[in-house]
Write a protein that holds these residues in place. Structure first.
Motif, PDB file in Angstrom:
ATOM      1  N   VAL A 227       0.853  -1.198   0.000  1.00 42.38           N
ATOM      2  CA  VAL A 227       0.000   0.000   0.000  1.00 42.38           C
ATOM      3  C   VAL A 227       0.890   1.249   0.000  1.00 42.38           C
ATOM      4  N   PHE A 228       1.919   1.219   0.831  1.00 39.70           N
ATOM      5  CA  PHE A 228       2.847   2.362   0.866  1.00 39.70           C
ATOM      6  C   PHE A 228       3.510   2.572  -0.496  1.00 39.70           C
ATOM      7  N   LEU A 229       4.052   1.517  -1.085  1.00 35.01           N
ATOM      8  CA  LEU A 229       4.753   1.652  -2.374  1.00 35.01           C
ATOM      9  C   LEU A 229       3.799   2.152  -3.456  1.00 35.01           C
ATOM     10  N   GLY A 230       2.565   1.669  -3.418  1.00 33.78           N
ATOM     11  CA  GLY A 230       1.563   2.074  -4.406  1.00 33.78           C
ATOM     12  C   GLY A 230       1.188   3.542  -4.292  1.00 33.78           C
ATOM     13  N   LEU A 272       3.670  -0.961 -10.631  1.00 38.48           N
ATOM     14  CA  LEU A 272       4.396   0.233 -11.080  1.00 38.48           C
ATOM     15  C   LEU A 272       5.219  -0.150 -12.309  1.00 38.48           C
ATOM     16  N   PRO A 273       4.605  -0.151 -13.491  1.00 40.07           N
ATOM     17  CA  PRO A 273       5.241  -0.735 -14.681  1.00 40.07           C
ATOM     18  C   PRO A 273       6.624  -0.169 -15.021  1.00 40.07           C
ATOM     19  N   ARG A 274       6.856   1.110 -14.745  1.00 41.17           N
ATOM     20  CA  ARG A 274       8.144   1.686 -15.160  1.00 41.17           C
ATOM     21  C   ARG A 274       9.187   1.717 -14.043  1.00 41.17           C
ATOM     22  N   VAL A 275       8.840   1.200 -12.888  1.00 44.46           N
ATOM     23  CA  VAL A 275       9.748   1.283 -11.746  1.00 44.46           C
ATOM     24  C   VAL A 275      11.072   0.563 -12.043  1.00 44.46           C
TER      25      VAL A 275
END
Ligand code: 5AD
Ligand code: FES
Length: 354
Positions: A227-230, A272-275
């Motif tokens: 949740v935090f990363l999102g 996060l596709p571009r992470v």
């Protein structure tokens, strides 16, 4: 009364994550309590499709220079914690740090990651800023990443002005109670999170991250991490399994789960596709082909060691760390060969977040 609420399967939740780029905390808990190998394969396949669509079959490389293992902190999990009197402490000189970068440049590195314990006494922000200016002057086409632990805002401002591009500071856990079980009293969850916010606000490409299977980590903790990363949306996420170190309070704790680590990598890629997502050294330590499997699960960065061979054994965050006998040139070639074997190519460019 029958519970009429239809619970989604883990695969349905992965589909939802792919579409909406987020799940609720409860949904994440369900993922981390209910997942199977089959679900992991499902996520890995999607993650790989996404990373190939965004980056092609390419991985970025970053050269890590571990320039000091002196640390003022006493994290219970870490081999270079200040109370480990068995740790053989070292500090590289500015010249040594620069020559690691020069050597790395010759091997095709266009990002240098300067990493250390929290060693502000010897490596003041002013001193690090000067080192960074010298690296940037010698190699204007390179990115510099710092990974020095928590810094105050004024230090972060100074370093940004000196030309630092990126900053890695794993949040370690987004669950406050869990944070307390991994760190002594004098370290603060709020300060760490605040520091990450400041780093991002100042315009650094920002890296967060956590260990998988650190002691006391539950499905709830991992759900909090996701949740935090999102919501924080870091540009980079460093994830590896927890591995015990013999001279720490966690010496007898079990290793983190390898498959769960791969699964979390895939979930991060889907969310996060571009992470920028490294297949970490810890992942390569828990399994001989862990980094390859990491890339096949959605990772797109590898960070070979550029430290002088003489100090590598001293930068032991956990037991068994790979590459401690090797020379920088060997790691560079090794990584290239490993990637080639799985059909991937090493990309020679800064590899900025786009
Ligand atoms: N096992 C795995 N990773 C570790 N780190 C520190 N100690 C360990 C360990 N025992 C990770 C932390 C830190 C990063 C530099 O290394 O997440 O942020
Ligand atoms: Fe260091 Fe393989 S990456 S020896």
């Amino acid at each position: 009364m029958k519970d009429i609420k239809e619970n989604k399967t883990v695969k349905q939740l992965i589909d939802k994550l792919e579409k909406q780029k987020m799940l609720t905390k409860d949904e994440w808990v369900q993922v981390f309590t209910g997942w199977t190998e089959d679900d992991r394969g499902y996520a890995a396949q999607k993650a790989r499709q996404i990373s190939e669509a965004v980056f092609g079959k390419k991985v970025y490389i970053r050269g890590i220079v571990e320039f000091s293992n002196v640390c003022r902190n006493d994290c219970y999990y870490c081999g270079i914690r200040c109370s480990n009197s068995n740790a053989n402490r070292y500090r590289l000189t500015d010249e040594e740090i620069l020559s690691c970068c020069d050597e790395g440049y010759g091997y095709g590195f266009r990002t240098f990651v300067l990493q250390s314990g929290e060693d502000i006494k010897a490596f003041s922000p002013e001193r690090v800023a000067e080192i960074v200016r010298r690296i940037k002057k010698a190699h204007p086409d390179c990115a510099v990443t710092l990974s020095l632990g928590e810094l105050e805002r004024d230090a972060l401002v100074l370093l940004k002005q000196a030309g630092v591009d990126r900053y890695l500071l794993r949040h370690e856990t987004a669950n406050k109670e869990h944070y307390r079980k991994l760190h002594p009293e004098d370290m603060s969850f709020e300060h760490r999170m605040k520091c990450l916010e400041t780093i991002k606000e100042l315009g650094y490409q920002t890296g967060a991250g956590m260990m998988i299977g650190s002691p006391y980590q539950t499905a709830q903790c991992l759900a909090d991490d996701m949740v935090f990363l999102g919501s924080f949306k870091p540009h980079m996420i460093g994830i590896g399994p927890f591995l015990p170190h013999k001279d720490t309070p966690f010496r007898d704790e079990p290793k983190g789960d390898y498959e769960l680590t791969l699964f979390v990598l895939s979930l991060c890629r889907i969310m996060l596709p571009r992470v920028l997502l490294p297949a970490t050294t810890a992942l390569g330590t828990i399994r001989p082909n862990g980094r390859e499997q990491g890339v096949l699960s959605g990772a797109n960065v590898i960070m070979p060691n550029l430290s002088p061979t003489e100090v590598r054994k001293k930068y032991m965050l956990y037991d068994g760390k790979i590459c401690t006998e090797d020379q920088s040139s060997e790691c560079r070639l090794c990584v290239q060969a490993r990637m080639k074997r799985i059909g991937y190519e090493v990309e020679i460019s800064r590899g900025d977040y786009k």
